[in-house]
Enzyme design. Structure first.
Site, PDB file in Angstrom:
ATOM      1  N   GLU A  64       0.826  -1.208   0.000  1.00 37.89           N
ATOM      2  CA  GLU A  64       0.000   0.000   0.000  1.00 37.89           C
ATOM      3  C   GLU A  64       0.860   1.258   0.000  1.00 37.89           C
ATOM      4  OE1 GLU A  64      -4.019   2.022   1.685  1.00 37.89           O
ATOM      5  OE2 GLU A  64      -3.455   0.059   2.451  1.00 37.89           O
ATOM      6  N   GLY A  84      -6.060   4.975  -0.370  1.00 36.00           N
ATOM      7  CA  GLY A  84      -6.332   3.601  -0.756  1.00 36.00           C
ATOM      8  C   GLY A  84      -7.772   3.272  -0.417  1.00 36.00           C
ATOM      9  N   HIS A  91      -0.216 -14.249  -0.538  1.00 31.91           N
ATOM     10  CA  HIS A  91       1.154 -14.516  -0.101  1.00 31.91           C
ATOM     11  C   HIS A  91       1.508 -15.923  -0.588  1.00 31.91           C
ATOM     12  CE1 HIS A  91       0.585 -10.933   2.217  1.00 31.91           C
ATOM     13  NE2 HIS A  91      -0.392 -11.490   2.906  1.00 31.91           N
ATOM     14  N   VAL A  92       2.541 -16.035  -1.406  1.00 32.86           N
ATOM     15  CA  VAL A  92       2.834 -17.317  -2.050  1.00 32.86           C
ATOM     16  C   VAL A  92       4.141 -17.958  -1.589  1.00 32.86           C
ATOM     17  CG1 VAL A  92       1.457 -16.769  -4.083  1.00 32.86           C
ATOM     18  CG2 VAL A  92       3.867 -16.179  -4.078  1.00 32.86           C
ATOM     19  N   SER A  94       7.256 -17.780   1.769  1.00 34.99           N
ATOM     20  CA  SER A  94       7.760 -17.198   3.016  1.00 34.99           C
ATOM     21  C   SER A  94       9.190 -16.729   2.828  1.00 34.99           C
ATOM     22  CB  SER A  94       7.728 -18.233   4.146  1.00 34.99           C
ATOM     23  OG  SER A  94       6.409 -18.599   4.435  1.00 34.99           O
ATOM     24  N   HIS A 108      -4.689   0.285 -14.341  1.00 35.71           N
ATOM     25  CA  HIS A 108      -5.676   1.261 -14.828  1.00 35.71           C
ATOM     26  C   HIS A 108      -5.339   2.620 -14.222  1.00 35.71           C
ATOM     27  CE1 HIS A 108      -9.487   3.247 -15.707  1.00 35.71           C
ATOM     28  NE2 HIS A 108      -9.598   3.520 -14.420  1.00 35.71           N
ATOM     29  N   GLY A 110      -7.187   5.930 -14.168  1.00 36.23           N
ATOM     30  CA  GLY A 110      -8.331   6.781 -14.436  1.00 36.23           C
ATOM     31  C   GLY A 110      -8.158   8.151 -13.817  1.00 36.23           C
TER      32      GLY A 110
END
Length: 141
Positions: A64, A84, A91-92, A94, A108, A110
């Site tokens: 963030e 935000g 989380h894939v 460690s 995007h 905008g």
């Protein structure tokens, strides 16, 4: 923001982090381009969960931070402030030490909302987390 001078742009990003969560977590902005911003963060006990691996919340805070800073850099900060409004993370992998790098890239752009993909990787460029962040640009009064 003049992105032709990377040094100036990165200095501006890092200067706004004084006395914030980003400073506490040792987040540093390290690269910027036409449609991306990259930050680094050391993986130390300050960002660990109790079992000694990177806390998912620290990863989300990193994501963030870099996504919101990117929105700030790519919009007219004199006219708008950025918030935000939604974030999701997967989380894939460690990690318990070293550095992680978060690269925010526009999906995007905008006038009001921006959608970012933030890839968090380790020093070997292995994916640690993938994050989607939506920001909103609100006019300053």
């Amino acid at each position: 923001m003049n992105l032709n001078d990377k040094t100036e742009a990165l200095a501006k990003c890092n200067a706004i982090c004084k006395n914030t969560l980003m400073e506490t977590m040792d987040i540093k902005f390290i690269d910027i381009g036409e449609n991306f911003l990259t930050a680094s963060m050391p993986v130390t006990s300050k960002v660990h969960q109790p079992d000694g691996v990177l806390h998912g919340g620290a990863s989300v805070a990193l994501a963030e931070s870099v996504g919101s800073a990117a929105s700030f850099m790519f919009l007219d900060a004199k006219k708008f402030f950025v918030r935000g409004i939604e974030i999701s993370a997967n989380h894939v992998k460690s990690i318990s030490e070293g550095m992680v790098y978060a690269k925010a890239t526009f999906l995007h752009k905008g006038r009001t909302t921006q959608l970012w993909e933030i890839r968090i990787t380790n020093e070997a460029d292995k994916l640690i987390s993938i994050v989607k962040l939506t920001t909103i640009a609100l006019p300053k009064k």
